[in-house]
Design a protein around this motif. Structure first.
Motif, PDB file in Angstrom:
ATOM      1  N   UNK A  93       0.760  -1.153  -0.109  1.00  0.00           N
ATOM      2  CA  UNK A  93      -0.136   0.027  -0.164  1.00  0.00           C
ATOM      3  C   UNK A  93       0.739   1.267   0.019  1.00  0.00           C
ATOM      4  N   UNK A  94       1.929   1.284   1.012  1.00  0.00           N
ATOM      5  CA  UNK A  94       2.593   2.327   0.764  1.00  0.00           C
ATOM      6  C   UNK A  94       3.533   2.533  -0.420  1.00  0.00           C
ATOM      7  N   UNK A  95       4.036   1.568  -1.081  1.00  0.00           N
ATOM      8  CA  UNK A  95       4.903   1.633  -2.352  1.00  0.00           C
ATOM      9  C   UNK A  95       3.734   2.224  -3.398  1.00  0.00           C
ATOM     10  N   UNK A  96       2.521   1.590  -3.423  1.00  0.00           N
ATOM     11  CA  UNK A  96       1.650   2.005  -4.447  1.00  0.00           C
ATOM     12  C   UNK A  96       1.255   3.685  -4.205  1.00  0.00           C
ATOM     13  N   UNK A 110       3.695   4.424 -13.297  1.00  0.00           N
ATOM     14  CA  UNK A 110       2.098   3.747 -13.016  1.00  0.00           C
ATOM     15  C   UNK A 110       2.083   2.375 -13.154  1.00  0.00           C
ATOM     16  N   UNK A 111       2.443   1.919 -14.218  1.00  0.00           N
ATOM     17  CA  UNK A 111       2.266   0.564 -14.800  1.00  0.00           C
ATOM     18  C   UNK A 111       3.098  -0.420 -13.875  1.00  0.00           C
ATOM     19  N   UNK A 112       4.369  -0.004 -13.197  1.00  0.00           N
ATOM     20  CA  UNK A 112       4.996  -0.807 -12.617  1.00  0.00           C
ATOM     21  C   UNK A 112       4.287  -0.639 -11.170  1.00  0.00           C
ATOM     22  N   UNK A 113       3.653   0.331 -10.706  1.00  0.00           N
ATOM     23  CA  UNK A 113       2.934   0.247  -9.544  1.00  0.00           C
ATOM     24  C   UNK A 113       1.472  -0.710  -9.427  1.00  0.00           C
ATOM     25  N   UNK A 114       1.063  -0.738 -10.943  1.00  0.00           N
ATOM     26  CA  UNK A 114      -0.106  -1.621 -10.883  1.00  0.00           C
ATOM     27  C   UNK A 114       0.413  -2.995 -10.846  1.00  0.00           C
TER      28      UNK A 114
END
Length: 137
Positions: free
Chosen positions: A84-87, A114-118
């Motif tokens: 969650x924190x990383x996102x 963004x896509x890495x987070x997803x």
């Protein structure tokens, strides 16, 4: 029970096909007038003076918002606090890069973040689902 559901679905689909086919037949034979598509479009679609552009902007904004928070939702459903924190951090970084971008490379970098987070969020969510399924056995 599955046979009853299947039979009901087939019955409903056949009923809809018969109704639509009957309507097209009646229009084809001339017993019903052809629909005036332009008049229907003018009645249904809001005009620009009546707020059509506002509705369009709000719809696009809602889609953008839902797309932006999707990785955060997957991260929250995974149950892992670090994800969650990383996102959250990656979404903030993505929007900061996008807001201050001057070149296409900056925009591409924001998209990569963004896509890495997803991807991280979805992988963690999937892993938690697989772990929960294994624990049930």
């Amino acid at each position: 029970m599955e046979y009853v559901k299947f039979a009901f679905k087939v019955f409903v689909i056949c009923l809809l096909v018969m109704i639509v086919g009957g309507y097209f037949y009646l229009v084809y034979t001339g017993e019903l007038p052809r629909p005036n598509i332009m008049a229907i479009g003018e009645q249904i679609a809001p005009s620009l003076a009546a707020g059509g552009s506002t509705i369009g902007i709000l719809a696009i904004g809602l889609c953008f918002l839902l797309t932006a928070i999707a990785p955060l939702i997957y991260a929250a459903r995974s149950g892992d606090g670090f994800t969650v924190v990383v996102s959250i951090v990656s979404l903030v970084v993505c929007f900061a890069i996008m807001a201050s971008s001057r070149t296409v490379i900056d925009m591409v970098l924001a998209a990569i973040v963004y896509f890495t987070s997803a991807l991280i969020s979805v992988v963690m969510y999937s892993a938690s689902r697989v772990a929960a399924a294994i624990d049930k056995r």
